[in-house]
Write a protein that holds these residues in place. Sequence first.
Motif, PDB file in Angstrom:
ATOM      1  N   PRO A 203       0.815  -1.215   0.000  1.00 56.78           N
ATOM      2  CA  PRO A 203       0.000   0.000   0.000  1.00 56.78           C
ATOM      3  C   PRO A 203       0.850   1.268   0.000  1.00 56.78           C
ATOM      4  O   PRO A 203       0.488   2.265  -0.650  1.00 56.78           O
ATOM      5  CB  PRO A 203      -0.822  -0.132   1.289  1.00 56.78           C
ATOM      6  CG  PRO A 203      -0.920  -1.601   1.515  1.00 56.78           C
ATOM      7  CD  PRO A 203       0.400  -2.162   1.063  1.00 56.78           C
ATOM      8  N   GLU A 204       1.959   1.240   0.709  1.00 56.28           N
ATOM      9  CA  GLU A 204       2.831   2.426   0.772  1.00 56.28           C
ATOM     10  C   GLU A 204       3.417   2.730  -0.613  1.00 56.28           C
ATOM     11  O   GLU A 204       3.461   3.899  -1.042  1.00 56.28           O
ATOM     12  CB  GLU A 204       3.944   2.217   1.787  1.00 56.28           C
ATOM     13  CG  GLU A 204       3.474   2.126   3.235  1.00 56.28           C
ATOM     14  CD  GLU A 204       2.842   0.782   3.580  1.00 56.28           C
ATOM     15  OE1 GLU A 204       2.131   0.709   4.607  1.00 56.28           O
ATOM     16  OE2 GLU A 204       3.055  -0.199   2.824  1.00 56.28           O
ATOM     17  N   GLU A 205       3.878   1.684  -1.298  1.00 59.10           N
ATOM     18  CA  GLU A 205       4.428   1.890  -2.642  1.00 59.10           C
ATOM     19  C   GLU A 205       3.338   2.368  -3.607  1.00 59.10           C
ATOM     20  O   GLU A 205       3.577   3.250  -4.441  1.00 59.10           O
ATOM     21  CB  GLU A 205       5.039   0.584  -3.155  1.00 59.10           C
ATOM     22  CG  GLU A 205       6.296   0.168  -2.404  1.00 59.10           C
ATOM     23  CD  GLU A 205       6.713  -1.256  -2.731  1.00 59.10           C
ATOM     24  OE1 GLU A 205       7.940  -1.518  -2.775  1.00 59.10           O
ATOM     25  OE2 GLU A 205       5.836  -2.121  -2.946  1.00 59.10           O
ATOM     26  N   GLU A 281      -6.529  -1.509   3.406  1.00 57.60           N
ATOM     27  CA  GLU A 281      -5.462  -0.516   3.236  1.00 57.60           C
ATOM     28  C   GLU A 281      -5.464   0.046   1.817  1.00 57.60           C
ATOM     29  O   GLU A 281      -5.232   1.242   1.610  1.00 57.60           O
ATOM     30  CB  GLU A 281      -4.104  -1.138   3.564  1.00 57.60           C
ATOM     31  CG  GLU A 281      -3.930  -1.516   5.029  1.00 57.60           C
ATOM     32  CD  GLU A 281      -2.500  -1.920   5.337  1.00 57.60           C
ATOM     33  OE1 GLU A 281      -1.578  -1.120   5.052  1.00 57.60           O
ATOM     34  OE2 GLU A 281      -2.291  -3.047   5.824  1.00 57.60           O
ATOM     35  N   TYR A 282      -5.701  -0.805   0.829  1.00 55.41           N
ATOM     36  CA  TYR A 282      -5.796  -0.310  -0.548  1.00 55.41           C
ATOM     37  C   TYR A 282      -7.097   0.450  -0.755  1.00 55.41           C
ATOM     38  O   TYR A 282      -7.126   1.463  -1.466  1.00 55.41           O
ATOM     39  CB  TYR A 282      -5.705  -1.483  -1.537  1.00 55.41           C
ATOM     40  CG  TYR A 282      -4.369  -2.185  -1.524  1.00 55.41           C
ATOM     41  CD1 TYR A 282      -3.290  -1.695  -2.265  1.00 55.41           C
ATOM     42  CD2 TYR A 282      -4.172  -3.335  -0.770  1.00 55.41           C
ATOM     43  CE1 TYR A 282      -2.059  -2.336  -2.254  1.00 55.41           C
ATOM     44  CE2 TYR A 282      -2.954  -3.983  -0.741  1.00 55.41           C
ATOM     45  CZ  TYR A 282      -1.897  -3.482  -1.477  1.00 55.41           C
ATOM     46  OH  TYR A 282      -0.680  -4.115  -1.457  1.00 55.41           O
ATOM     47  N   GLN A 283      -8.158  -0.012  -0.120  1.00 57.50           N
ATOM     48  CA  GLN A 283      -9.442   0.683  -0.220  1.00 57.50           C
ATOM     49  C   GLN A 283      -9.314   2.108   0.305  1.00 57.50           C
ATOM     50  O   GLN A 283      -9.921   3.042  -0.240  1.00 57.50           O
ATOM     51  CB  GLN A 283     -10.512  -0.091   0.540  1.00 57.50           C
ATOM     52  CG  GLN A 283     -11.914   0.463   0.382  1.00 57.50           C
ATOM     53  CD  GLN A 283     -12.935  -0.368   1.143  1.00 57.50           C
ATOM     54  OE1 GLN A 283     -12.684  -0.791   2.275  1.00 57.50           O
ATOM     55  NE2 GLN A 283     -14.081  -0.615   0.530  1.00 57.50           N
ATOM     56  N   ALA A 284      -8.534   2.279   1.359  1.00 59.04           N
ATOM     57  CA  ALA A 284      -8.337   3.613   1.930  1.00 59.04           C
ATOM     58  C   ALA A 284      -7.623   4.550   0.955  1.00 59.04           C
ATOM     59  O   ALA A 284      -7.692   5.779   1.109  1.00 59.04           O
ATOM     60  CB  ALA A 284      -7.538   3.512   3.228  1.00 59.04           C
ATOM     61  N   LEU A 285      -6.950   3.973  -0.051  1.00 60.55           N
ATOM     62  CA  LEU A 285      -6.289   4.772  -1.081  1.00 60.55           C
ATOM     63  C   LEU A 285      -7.218   5.033  -2.265  1.00 60.55           C
ATOM     64  O   LEU A 285      -6.784   5.559  -3.291  1.00 60.55           O
ATOM     65  CB  LEU A 285      -5.026   4.051  -1.566  1.00 60.55           C
ATOM     66  CG  LEU A 285      -3.968   3.754  -0.495  1.00 60.55           C
ATOM     67  CD1 LEU A 285      -2.828   2.942  -1.080  1.00 60.55           C
ATOM     68  CD2 LEU A 285      -3.446   5.048   0.119  1.00 60.55           C
TER      69      LEU A 285
END
Length: 313
Positions: A203-205, A281-285
């Motif tokens: 997710p950070e990348e 975590e990806y959904q939050a992006l």
Amino acid sequence: MEFGYHHSSFATHDDRSPAAALVDRAQRLEDDGFEWLSLMDHLWQLPFHGHRDEAFVECYSGLSAVAAVTDEITLSALVTCVHYRNPVYLAKVVSSLDALSEGRAVLGIGAGWYEDEYDAMDMEFPPADERIRQLRDAIQLCETVWTEDSPASYDGEYYDVDDLYLNPKPDDIPVLVGGGGEQLTLRLTAEYADWWNLPGVTPEEYDHKLSVLREHCENAGRDYDEIETTVTIPTIIRDDTDAAHEVYEDLLEETDEDTTPRDEFRGLIGTPAEVAAGIEEYQALDVDRFQIGVPKNDPETIDRFVDDVMGEF
């Protein structure tokens, strides 16, 4: 958020042929609520998924077979290599897939990277900047011949077409650009893509790449929100985290490359709760489509994802 399945292997786990298993699996995935299915555009299996001598179905042949037995699932390559087909022919292939599927085709396309396949076909492997320019040219050509009345013509930097009859015309085929190169690929994505995909990143990348894409959109005068963001993540599910990693290691032992060490990012490998937390975590992006890639089409992972994870979203 929609869910997709990246069909990166033709492993069957039973006595069906790889092609028959693909068709059956696609029907099951659609029935279970997956909204996107992609196939790799390669000649043989990639070293981090298996062995070169494995059975491997050509991308657009496989997608056409799937189109004939499904009704709703979106279909794409992930991603078409720009050099493997003349782009005029590619435009015809993808528009035909769109007609066969009644409007479900996406042109997933990239600049090419697997030099061993280029060597096998005795094809030139241009430098990265030239491949990106060729990719831009190919996208523009496809969009021109899809939208101009026949006979259509196009005069590009690398590719030309004169008086092409391409019928039927598709209504609207989205263009998906795959890759994360920050100077070239993401700039091209900002200029031409309707969808964007990046596989196998934390997710950070992914968040960092999104920030780069936003900047390119700003520079290009493009509305960032017009681009649908997608991510493809390897996924293995078991009741126990260690057991999931052991399955991952066992499955990926059957490849031509070493498995990713446990202390590095392997994807979402763990319990249903851990996988769901990872997706969050990806959904939050604000990822629009989350796509799982299941090593060797591990049947238990597919079952557990459908039964224990998808319902959480």
